[in-house]
Enzyme design. Structure first.
Site, PDB file in Angstrom:
ATOM      1  N   LYS A   6       0.828  -1.208   0.000  1.00 54.36           N
ATOM      2  CA  LYS A   6       0.000   0.000   0.000  1.00 54.36           C
ATOM      3  C   LYS A   6       0.858   1.252   0.000  1.00 54.36           C
ATOM      4  O   LYS A   6       0.532   2.224  -0.661  1.00 54.36           O
ATOM      5  CB  LYS A   6      -0.926   0.025   1.228  1.00 54.36           C
ATOM      6  CG  LYS A   6      -2.090  -0.960   1.123  1.00 54.36           C
ATOM      7  CD  LYS A   6      -3.124  -0.689   2.208  1.00 54.36           C
ATOM      8  CE  LYS A   6      -4.220  -1.749   2.220  1.00 54.36           C
ATOM      9  NZ  LYS A   6      -5.123  -1.600   3.357  1.00 54.36           N
ATOM     10  N   LYS A  43      -4.904 -10.836  -7.102  1.00 51.06           N
ATOM     11  CA  LYS A  43      -6.055 -10.911  -6.196  1.00 51.06           C
ATOM     12  C   LYS A  43      -7.177  -9.983  -6.677  1.00 51.06           C
ATOM     13  O   LYS A  43      -6.906  -8.869  -7.118  1.00 51.06           O
ATOM     14  CB  LYS A  43      -5.556 -10.507  -4.800  1.00 51.06           C
ATOM     15  CG  LYS A  43      -6.601 -10.289  -3.749  1.00 51.06           C
ATOM     16  CD  LYS A  43      -5.961  -9.968  -2.411  1.00 51.06           C
ATOM     17  CE  LYS A  43      -6.086  -8.483  -2.106  1.00 51.06           C
ATOM     18  NZ  LYS A  43      -5.938  -8.162  -0.670  1.00 51.06           N
ATOM     19  N   LYS A  84     -10.551  -4.291  -4.381  1.00 51.66           N
ATOM     20  CA  LYS A  84     -11.274  -3.055  -4.701  1.00 51.66           C
ATOM     21  C   LYS A  84     -10.320  -1.944  -5.095  1.00 51.66           C
ATOM     22  O   LYS A  84     -10.682  -1.064  -5.841  1.00 51.66           O
ATOM     23  CB  LYS A  84     -12.183  -2.634  -3.550  1.00 51.66           C
ATOM     24  CG  LYS A  84     -11.460  -2.339  -2.263  1.00 51.66           C
ATOM     25  CD  LYS A  84     -12.432  -2.293  -1.099  1.00 51.66           C
ATOM     26  CE  LYS A  84     -11.695  -2.604   0.191  1.00 51.66           C
ATOM     27  NZ  LYS A  84     -12.559  -3.131   1.223  1.00 51.66           N
TER      28      LYS A  84
HETATM   29  P1  AMP Z   1     -10.693  -5.956   2.467  1.00 54.97           P
HETATM   30  O1  AMP Z   1     -11.536  -5.763   1.286  1.00 54.97           O
HETATM   31  O2  AMP Z   1      -9.228  -5.922   2.141  1.00 54.97           O
HETATM   32  O3  AMP Z   1     -11.088  -5.099   3.643  1.00 54.97           O
HETATM   33  O4  AMP Z   1     -10.945  -7.450   2.911  1.00 54.97           O
HETATM   34  C1  AMP Z   1     -12.036  -7.885   3.660  1.00 54.97           C
HETATM   35  C2  AMP Z   1     -11.975  -9.377   3.827  1.00 54.97           C
HETATM   36  O5  AMP Z   1     -12.108 -10.027   2.551  1.00 54.97           O
HETATM   37  C3  AMP Z   1     -10.658  -9.887   4.427  1.00 54.97           C
HETATM   38  O6  AMP Z   1     -10.922 -10.968   5.297  1.00 54.97           O
HETATM   39  C4  AMP Z   1      -9.891 -10.356   3.231  1.00 54.97           C
HETATM   40  O7  AMP Z   1      -8.971 -11.376   3.555  1.00 54.97           O
HETATM   41  C5  AMP Z   1     -10.991 -10.891   2.326  1.00 54.97           C
HETATM   42  N1  AMP Z   1     -10.633 -10.768   0.896  1.00 54.97           N
HETATM   43  C6  AMP Z   1     -10.348  -9.613   0.233  1.00 54.97           C
HETATM   44  N2  AMP Z   1     -10.068  -9.858  -1.065  1.00 54.97           N
HETATM   45  C7  AMP Z   1     -10.167 -11.207  -1.218  1.00 54.97           C
HETATM   46  C8  AMP Z   1     -10.002 -12.084  -2.349  1.00 54.97           C
HETATM   47  N3  AMP Z   1      -9.679 -11.641  -3.556  1.00 54.97           N
HETATM   48  N4  AMP Z   1     -10.183 -13.418  -2.127  1.00 54.97           N
HETATM   49  C9  AMP Z   1     -10.522 -13.891  -0.913  1.00 54.97           C
HETATM   50  N5  AMP Z   1     -10.702 -13.118   0.173  1.00 54.97           N
HETATM   51  C10 AMP Z   1     -10.525 -11.790   0.039  1.00 54.97           C
END
Ligand code: AMP
Ligand code: TRP
Length: 338
Positions: free
Chosen positions: A109, A200, A203
């Protein structure tokens, strides 16, 4: 158990849903569950206050629409419970500078933000996450003393740091925290970008074509799946190295349908990518349409959402205040007197 998610988008995406949120719904029945919309984490990068406020409500509405029940689980907003920031300070004082500097998510980041945009808050982000988790350490005598954290694969390193900090605190100041266990789903821990199947689904990094939003309309959802990058050849077979695109779609299909990847390979033997994608698109639309409809309805009733959040904040505060009392005492802060 406790988990958190940032309100940093207008919708959660398919990766969030399969990697984390679906487990949240399942675990509310088997655990004393706390679910936190982490707005303090969301301001570690530049943000617009009105947008943050809206996204926090949309996040809560989606969680309820997915099936979290505010009676069974504690659903709350992080900034409603100031103990999160207070414990983060204490934990920050037992975290090494180099230790925090090794966090790969920070490195990713901060390289995107540049030196100018990289804040101290972004650097200490994982320490605040550790505080989120450890505040909900079960009391001795509350039954099985375990603390589970359902997250996707990308959070493994932050969970390791949290365990280290829990153990270090316990060694220095006496047994206080239970080191948490990451609860990472087997098949769907890393859903990848539909256009760049090696990366991955994210967002912040994915293009709109690479990401499926939970709140998306069925039309664009179908189009994105039909246009997902697949590989040369036409066999629907799992091969992480040579067929990253179809492998990602197989993982998504298996996670949504409950069939194993092997069963799906057999089901689509000889039928080509087209039919497979069409069926997958239908499955995704059928999963997310009711969630979208319920979310929109919930957002129409602000008062009801506010009531849910007030209840969540009250329950979370009770637990957090108790843990913080112990922490203050162990660290050597003088009590306030009564
Ligand atoms: P975030 O969007 O980074 O706040 O992630 C929220 C939750 O979603 C966390 O537990 C991440 O580990 C999970 N997560 C985010 N992106 C992925 C992805 N591409 N595949 C699986 N889990 C994800
Ligand atoms: N860092 C997590 C993510 O990006 C969000 C998060 C904050 C979290 N606090 C948490 C996850 C506590 C689990 C437990 O997804």
């Amino acid at each position: 158990m406790l988990s958190g998610i940032q309100p940093t988008a207008d919708s959660f995406h398919l990766g969030n849903y399969l990697g984390a949120l679906r487990q949240w719904v399942a675990m509310q029945d088997t655990h004393d569950a706390f679910y936190c919309v982490v707005d303090l984490h969301a301001i570690t990068v530049e943000h617009d206050p009105a947008v943050l406020r809206r996204r926090t409500k949309v996040a809560v509405a989606q969680l309820l629409a997915m099936g979290l029940d505010p009676e069974r689980a504690t659903v709350f907003v992080q900034s409603h419970v100031p103990e999160h920031a207070e414990l983060a300070w204490v934990l920050g004082c037992i975290t090494g500078f180099g230790e925090a500097g090794r966090m790969t998510q920070f490195k990713d980041k901060s390289s995107k933000q540049g030196t100018g945009g990289t804040t101290v808050g972004l650097f200490t982000y994982p320490i605040l996450q550790a505080a989120d988790i450890l505040l909900y350490t079960p009391e001795p005598g509350e039954g099985e003393r375990a603390l589970r954290v359902p997250v996707g694969e990308d959070q493994r390193q932050h969970l390791e740091l949290t365990r280290d900090l829990a153990q270090r605190f316990n060694n220095r100041f006496g047994e206080t925290f239970v080191p948490p266990e990451a609860h990472i789903p087997r098949g769907a821990a890393k859903i990848t970008d539909l256009q760049e199947p090696e990366a991955k689904m994210s967002k912040s990094a994915s293009s709109p074509q690479g990401i499926i939003d939970v709140l998306e309309e069925p039309g664009p959802m179908r189009k994105k799946i039909m246009r997902a990058v697949t590989d040369t050849g036409s066999d629907v077979v799992y091969d992480e190295e040579k067929k990253a695109g179809i492998t990602n779609l197989l993982r998504i299909y298996a996670a949504l349908d409950g069939a194993s990847v092997q069963e799906l390979e057999q089901r689509y033997a000889g039928s080509g990518y087209g039919q497979f994608k069409k069926d997958l698109a239908q499955l995704v639309v059928d999963t997310f349409t009711p969630i979208r409809e319920r979310t929109l309805k919930l957002l129409d009733d602000e008062q009801q959402l506010d009531r849910v959040l007030a209840l969540g904040a009250e329950r979370a505060s009770g637990v957090a205040a108790r843990t913080m009392d112990t922490v203050r005492d162990r660290v050597g802060f003088v009590g306030r007197g009564r």
